[in-house]
Design an enzyme around this catalytic site. Structure first.
Site, PDB file in Angstrom:
ATOM      1  CG  ASP A 117      -1.819   1.248   1.268  1.00 17.17           C
ATOM      2  OD1 ASP A 117      -2.554   1.456   0.286  1.00 17.17           O
ATOM      3  OD2 ASP A 117      -1.772   2.009   2.243  1.00 17.17           O
ATOM      4  CB  SER A 118       0.249   4.746  -0.929  1.00 11.61           C
ATOM      5  OG  SER A 118      -0.929   4.896  -0.166  1.00 11.61           O
ATOM      6  CE1 TYR A 123       3.252   5.953  -3.132  1.00  6.88           C
ATOM      7  CE2 TYR A 123       2.337   4.112  -4.362  1.00  6.88           C
ATOM      8  CZ  TYR A 123       3.372   4.659  -3.648  1.00  6.88           C
ATOM      9  OH  TYR A 123       4.521   3.936  -3.453  1.00  6.88           O
ATOM     10  CB  CYS A 143      -3.139   0.596  -2.539  1.00  5.10           C
ATOM     11  SG  CYS A 143      -3.109   2.352  -2.895  1.00  5.10           S
ATOM     12  CD  GLU A 148      -0.460   7.357   5.380  1.00  2.00           C
ATOM     13  OE1 GLU A 148       0.707   7.482   5.765  1.00  2.00           O
ATOM     14  OE2 GLU A 148      -0.951   6.267   5.032  1.00  2.00           O
ATOM     15  CB  CYS A 207      -9.519   4.998  -0.165  1.00  6.07           C
ATOM     16  SG  CYS A 207      -7.913   5.490   0.506  1.00  6.07           S
ATOM     17  CG  HIS A 240      -5.352   5.500   3.929  1.00 10.00           C
ATOM     18  ND1 HIS A 240      -4.744   4.838   2.900  1.00 10.00           N
ATOM     19  CD2 HIS A 240      -4.353   6.088   4.633  1.00 10.00           C
ATOM     20  CE1 HIS A 240      -3.435   5.010   2.964  1.00 10.00           C
ATOM     21  NE2 HIS A 240      -3.172   5.777   4.004  1.00 10.00           N
TER      22      HIS A 240
HETATM   23  N1  DGL Z   1      -4.978   3.516   0.484  1.00  9.73           N
HETATM   24  C1  DGL Z   1      -4.934   3.982  -0.856  1.00  9.73           C
HETATM   25  C2  DGL Z   1      -6.122   3.517  -1.673  1.00  9.73           C
HETATM   26  O1  DGL Z   1      -6.713   2.495  -1.346  1.00  9.73           O
HETATM   27  C3  DGL Z   1      -4.748   5.434  -1.108  1.00  9.73           C
HETATM   28  C4  DGL Z   1      -3.785   6.173  -0.547  1.00  9.73           C
HETATM   29  C5  DGL Z   1      -3.073   7.293  -1.201  1.00  9.73           C
HETATM   30  O2  DGL Z   1      -3.640   8.266  -1.737  1.00  9.73           O
HETATM   31  O3  DGL Z   1      -1.884   7.171  -1.081  1.00  9.73           O
HETATM   32  O4  DGL Z   1      -6.455   4.125  -2.647  1.00  9.73           O
END
Ligand code: DGL
Length: 272
Positions: free
Chosen positions: A6-7, A38, A69, A153, A187, A189
């Site tokens: 993941d990012s 990301y 991700c 984050e 996402c 997150h």
């Molecule tokens: N957790 C990532 C996703 O599922 C996104 C995070 C990011 O923008 O880095 O898209």
């Protein structure tokens, strides 16, 4: 070993569900938190970063990598599968989170689906593509939520302004279609803000997170691919690598994973 990428921390919400369901395997998690988010980056950059991550995970011995991700799954997965793997690692597999999530929603009879995601995912329209293959009658509505990953984050998910931001994004989503029946937190997150999403969403609307979906789909995938499954090690080990550490690191990592983790530094780049 099964690799997760993941990012940043988000993929830990998926790994947590997967290890609950499939505890016997060895897992290695890589979070590129030094370069997260990301979500606003170009597909070319996300692809480059993903190649670096895949090299790292394969060199550590992963047979199978889950891209936990959506941003990476939408921006890089297809090229990784079609261009990178056949040349660099023809005997390894990389799978993502978009197709399994779309399948689950179609199986669950969802008709008007709100996709909350990063800008990268929204721009890619990848969910529309997947739903067109699975159930063209499903209607998809997107809302980009660019402020959420930075808030999460930074460990600020419990502060009042994050609640306000969530409610504004939901208002914009429902302004597109008031009869949305399902919201997919697209996402990895966003489950950290699940309670805020629930608070501002009408009770009859389902809110779906991806961790439990990926855990079920991975179990099915391994059953259908014994040639991969037989080569996975099973001592129940977990290893966590991150590209950056800071004071809040351990606290955040445990918020996402649900228990304290021992992390190790990872350096990604051409010399992986
Ligand atoms: N957790 C990532 C996703 O599922 C996104 C995070 C990011 O923008 O880095 O898209």
């Amino acid at each position: 070993m099964i690799g997760f990428f993941d990012s940043g921390f988000g993929g830990l919400t998926v790994l947590k569900r997967v290890v609950q369901k499939l505890p016997e395997y060895n897992y290695l998690y890589l979070g590129d938190n030094a370069r997260a988010p990301y979500g606003g980056r170009s597909q070319e950059t996300v692809y480059e970063y993903t190649i670096q991550a895949a090299n790292f995970l394969f060199k550590k011995g992963c047979r199978l990598v889950i891209i936990a991700c959506n941003t990476v799954s939408s921006g890089a997965l297809r090229r990784i599968q079609q261009e990178f793997l056949p040349v660099a690692y023809p005997d390894r597999k990389v799978i993502g989170v978009i197709r399994p999530s779309a399948e689950e929603l179609v199986d669950g009879g969802c008709r008007k689906i709100g996709i909350l995601a990063t800008e990268g995912v929204v721009k890619s329209k990848i969910y529309t593509e997947e739903f067109e293959k699975l159930d063209p009658s499903a209607r998809i509505f997107y809302q980009a939520c660019p402020l959420l990953v930075p808030i999460i984050e930074a460990g600020k998910q419990d502060e009042e302004h994050s609640d306000v931001v969530v409610s504004e994004y939901l208002d914009s989503l429902f302004a597109q279609e008031v009869e949305i029946d399902t919201i997919l937190l697209s996402c990895t997150h966003y489950p950290i803000l699940y309670k805020a999403f629930r608070r501002h969403t009408p009770p009859h609307v389902k809110i779906i997170t991806q961790g439990p979906i990926i855990a079920d789909k991975l179990r099915d995938y391994l059953a259908r691919h014994p040639e991969t499954e037989e080569r996975l090690s099973r001592e129940g080990t977990r290893a966590f690598f991150f590209t950056d550490f800071s004071e809040r690191f351990n606290r955040l990592a445990s918020v996402f994973y649900g228990e304290p983790i021992q992390s190790m530094p990872a350096t990604l780049g051409s010399s992986d």
